[in-house]
Scaffold this active site. Structure first.
Site, PDB file in Angstrom:
ATOM      1  N   HIS A   1      44.216  16.080 113.359  1.00 56.80           N
ATOM      2  CA  HIS A   1      44.413  16.868 112.144  1.00 56.80           C
ATOM      3  C   HIS A   1      45.475  16.249 111.243  1.00 56.80           C
ATOM      4  O   HIS A   1      45.774  16.773 110.171  1.00 56.80           O
ATOM      5  CB  HIS A   1      44.785  18.310 112.524  1.00 56.80           C
ATOM      6  CG  HIS A   1      44.558  19.309 111.437  1.00 56.80           C
ATOM      7  ND1 HIS A   1      45.568  20.064 110.888  1.00 56.80           N
ATOM      8  CD2 HIS A   1      43.421  19.676 110.774  1.00 56.80           C
ATOM      9  CE1 HIS A   1      45.079  20.859 109.964  1.00 56.80           C
ATOM     10  NE2 HIS A   1      43.782  20.648 109.866  1.00 56.80           N
TER      11      HIS A   1
ATOM     12  N   LYS B   1      47.267  13.886 108.516  1.00 56.47           N
ATOM     13  CA  LYS B   1      46.902  13.220 107.273  1.00 56.47           C
ATOM     14  C   LYS B   1      48.037  12.263 106.947  1.00 56.47           C
ATOM     15  O   LYS B   1      49.113  12.681 106.506  1.00 56.47           O
ATOM     16  CB  LYS B   1      46.702  14.212 106.129  1.00 56.47           C
ATOM     17  CG  LYS B   1      45.483  15.127 106.300  1.00 56.47           C
ATOM     18  CD  LYS B   1      45.799  16.356 107.065  1.00 56.47           C
ATOM     19  CE  LYS B   1      44.575  17.282 107.144  1.00 56.47           C
ATOM     20  NZ  LYS B   1      44.852  18.483 107.933  1.00 56.47           N
TER      21      LYS B   1
ATOM     22  N   ASP C   1      51.782  -1.526 104.734  1.00 54.62           N
ATOM     23  CA  ASP C   1      52.709  -2.649 104.910  1.00 54.62           C
ATOM     24  C   ASP C   1      54.029  -2.243 105.553  1.00 54.62           C
ATOM     25  O   ASP C   1      55.032  -2.944 105.408  1.00 54.62           O
ATOM     26  CB  ASP C   1      53.009  -3.320 103.560  1.00 54.62           C
ATOM     27  CG  ASP C   1      51.839  -4.130 103.034  1.00 54.62           C
ATOM     28  OD1 ASP C   1      50.895  -4.388 103.809  1.00 54.62           O
ATOM     29  OD2 ASP C   1      51.863  -4.499 101.843  1.00 54.62           O
TER      30      ASP C   1
ATOM     31  N   HIS D   1      45.673  25.432 100.864  1.00 52.25           N
ATOM     32  CA  HIS D   1      45.558  24.588 102.049  1.00 52.25           C
ATOM     33  C   HIS D   1      46.919  24.084 102.515  1.00 52.25           C
ATOM     34  O   HIS D   1      47.028  23.345 103.482  1.00 52.25           O
ATOM     35  CB  HIS D   1      44.632  23.396 101.759  1.00 52.25           C
ATOM     36  CG  HIS D   1      44.199  22.641 102.977  1.00 52.25           C
ATOM     37  ND1 HIS D   1      44.731  21.415 103.336  1.00 52.25           N
ATOM     38  CD2 HIS D   1      43.295  22.953 103.937  1.00 52.25           C
ATOM     39  CE1 HIS D   1      44.159  21.005 104.455  1.00 52.25           C
ATOM     40  NE2 HIS D   1      43.290  21.922 104.842  1.00 52.25           N
TER      41      HIS D   1
ATOM     42  N   LYS E   1      50.679  23.580 104.098  1.00 48.46           N
ATOM     43  CA  LYS E   1      51.377  23.879 105.347  1.00 48.46           C
ATOM     44  C   LYS E   1      52.834  23.451 105.139  1.00 48.46           C
ATOM     45  O   LYS E   1      53.273  22.387 105.577  1.00 48.46           O
ATOM     46  CB  LYS E   1      50.777  23.114 106.532  1.00 48.46           C
ATOM     47  CG  LYS E   1      49.259  23.351 106.736  1.00 48.46           C
ATOM     48  CD  LYS E   1      48.436  22.283 106.095  1.00 48.46           C
ATOM     49  CE  LYS E   1      46.991  22.263 106.533  1.00 48.46           C
ATOM     50  NZ  LYS E   1      46.246  23.490 106.448  1.00 48.46           N
TER      51      LYS E   1
ATOM     52  N   ASP F   1      66.561  28.590 103.180  1.00 40.92           N
ATOM     53  CA  ASP F   1      67.922  28.543 102.650  1.00 40.92           C
ATOM     54  C   ASP F   1      68.123  27.455 101.610  1.00 40.92           C
ATOM     55  O   ASP F   1      69.223  26.884 101.496  1.00 40.92           O
ATOM     56  CB  ASP F   1      68.929  28.384 103.788  1.00 40.92           C
ATOM     57  CG  ASP F   1      69.010  29.615 104.676  1.00 40.92           C
ATOM     58  OD1 ASP F   1      68.515  30.679 104.252  1.00 40.92           O
ATOM     59  OD2 ASP F   1      69.533  29.508 105.799  1.00 40.92           O
TER      60      ASP F   1
END
Length: 396
Positions: A124, A126, A131, A304, A306, A311
């Protein structure tokens, strides 16, 4: 007092100083940054994604990868066997012809991917590393913001462009996972390549950590980062999560924070591609609302993201949902940041999104019709059953 708490916050958190980080929101910022990095590559590209979709935005990424391979760059594309199962054969052939190496993480077991609990263990992450000098880590799949459902505004999601010493860990993680998948699929030759040394600008000022979840040494690392931040919060928690289905400890910390006067805001989906999981998540809202947690359902488009800000200093951006599938089953990767400017930027964007959301009313939620409540609890029980069948132990 705040300084002492912040030191406690990040003790043993793996934070690395000296980084340059840039927050990227949705495809309008993400795709140009990714393609520019690919076009500037000289020696090596590692790209991992759950979804590699057939659409114009991703065609531009495909073409950039092919251009890189044709000029002699070693291009390694690691795709999830479920999320990218619809990738056209013609695209795979084009990659092969150009010299792009492609591996599938955990190819499908059985006729249908939902029929076997083993198929819940997904790649999952991404992540892209170019380089060993620049990386992008976050929640954005390779899919156009307006696919498959078209809203008036783009899907809300985030990624982070990383330059700095944090690259060493990101690069090593990408190389290691590629080599592991190549070995388990009896293709050891795919895993061999000369090691290049990470490089970066010398004027970075941000402290950050690269936190992963796997099924070996880092099973709870992302969850622990969240739990620590929630436990030490003293002012504000803003948490935006596409699939929000936390365990008991996570919910308890949110309620405890609200009880001690922390402003707690949850930004969750108003539109969903998985109604079953949204129904399960709504089984938890009544208790959280009663405890003083503010819940906002995002309405402008698909959510979508996450991400979280605590604070106005601690922030995280990544691929991990707050649900048992991300926290117990999938391979995930998050960036955790200790920087006021970065956290302020993300906080402002989240407050803007909250302005395009519907706040849930605690009294109304208490009066939900019993058939709705029953359906939510049945869905919640179904999720717990799926987690149990996957054999990952207790979800707490």
């Amino acid at each position: 007092m705040k300084t002492r708490l912040r030191k406690l916050f990040f003790r043993n958190a793996g934070l690395v100083p000296g980084n340059q980080l840039r927050l990227l929101q949705s495809g309008a910022e993400f795709f140009p940054a990714l393609i520019a990095a690919i076009d500037a590559a000289h020696s090596e590209i590692h790209l991992e994604t759950y979804i590699f979709n057939l659409d114009p935005s991703v065609e531009a990424v495909r073409d950039a990868l092919i251009r890189a391979a044709l000029r002699g760059v070693q291009v390694r594309l690691l795709l999830d066997g479920v999320g990218s199962r619809g990738l056209p054969v013609a695209w795979l052939e084009a990659f092969k012809t150009a010299g792009v190496s492609v591996l599938l993480y955990r190819p499908l077991v059985g006729r249908g991917w939902r029929s076997n609990p083993r198929n819940l263990r997904r790649l999952h992450r991404k992540l892209a590393v170019i380089d060993a000098r620049i990386a992008l880590v976050g929640g954005m799949n390779l899919i156009d913001d307006f696919e498959p459902v078209r809203f008036d505004v783009p899907r809300l999601d985030f990624s982070v462009e990383v330059q700095g010493p944090l690259l060493a860990g990101i690069h090593q993680s990408a190389r290691h996972l590629w080599q592991l998948v190549a070995l388990t699929q009896l293709r050891p030759g795919q895993g061999r390549s000369p090691l290049i040394q990470p490089s970066w600008p010398t004027d970075g000022r941000m402290r950050a950590a690269f936190v992963v979840r796997d099924n070996f040494a880092h099973r709870r690392d992302i969850e622990r980062a969240y739990l620590t931040a929630l436990a030490l919060a003293h002012d504000e928690i803003i948490l935006a999560n596409a699939y929000f289905l936390p365990g008991y400890r996570f919910r308890r910390l949110l309620k405890n924070a609200a009880a001690r006067g922390v402003r707690v805001h949850l930004l969750v989906q108003g539109h969903t591609d998985h109604p079953f999981f949204l129904a399960a998540a709504r089984a938890l809202y009544r208790d959280l609302l009663a405890a003083g947690v503010a819940i906002h359902e995002y309405q402008a488009s698909e959510l979508h993201a996450k991400v979280a800000v605590v604070d106005s200093h601690w922030a995280t951006v990544g691929s991990s949902n707050i649900d048992p599938f991300s926290l117990l089953l999938a391979r995930e990767a998050n960036i955790v940041v200790d920087d006021a400017a970065f956290a302020h930027d993300l906080r402002q964007r989240l407050h803007h999104a909250i302005g395009h959301s519907v706040p849930l009313d605690a009294a109304d939620w208490q009066r939900r019709p019993w058939p709705h409540r029953m359906l939510s609890w049945l869905a919640y029980g179904g999720v717990r059953l799926m987690v149990g069948l996957a054999g990952v132990g207790r979800w707490v």
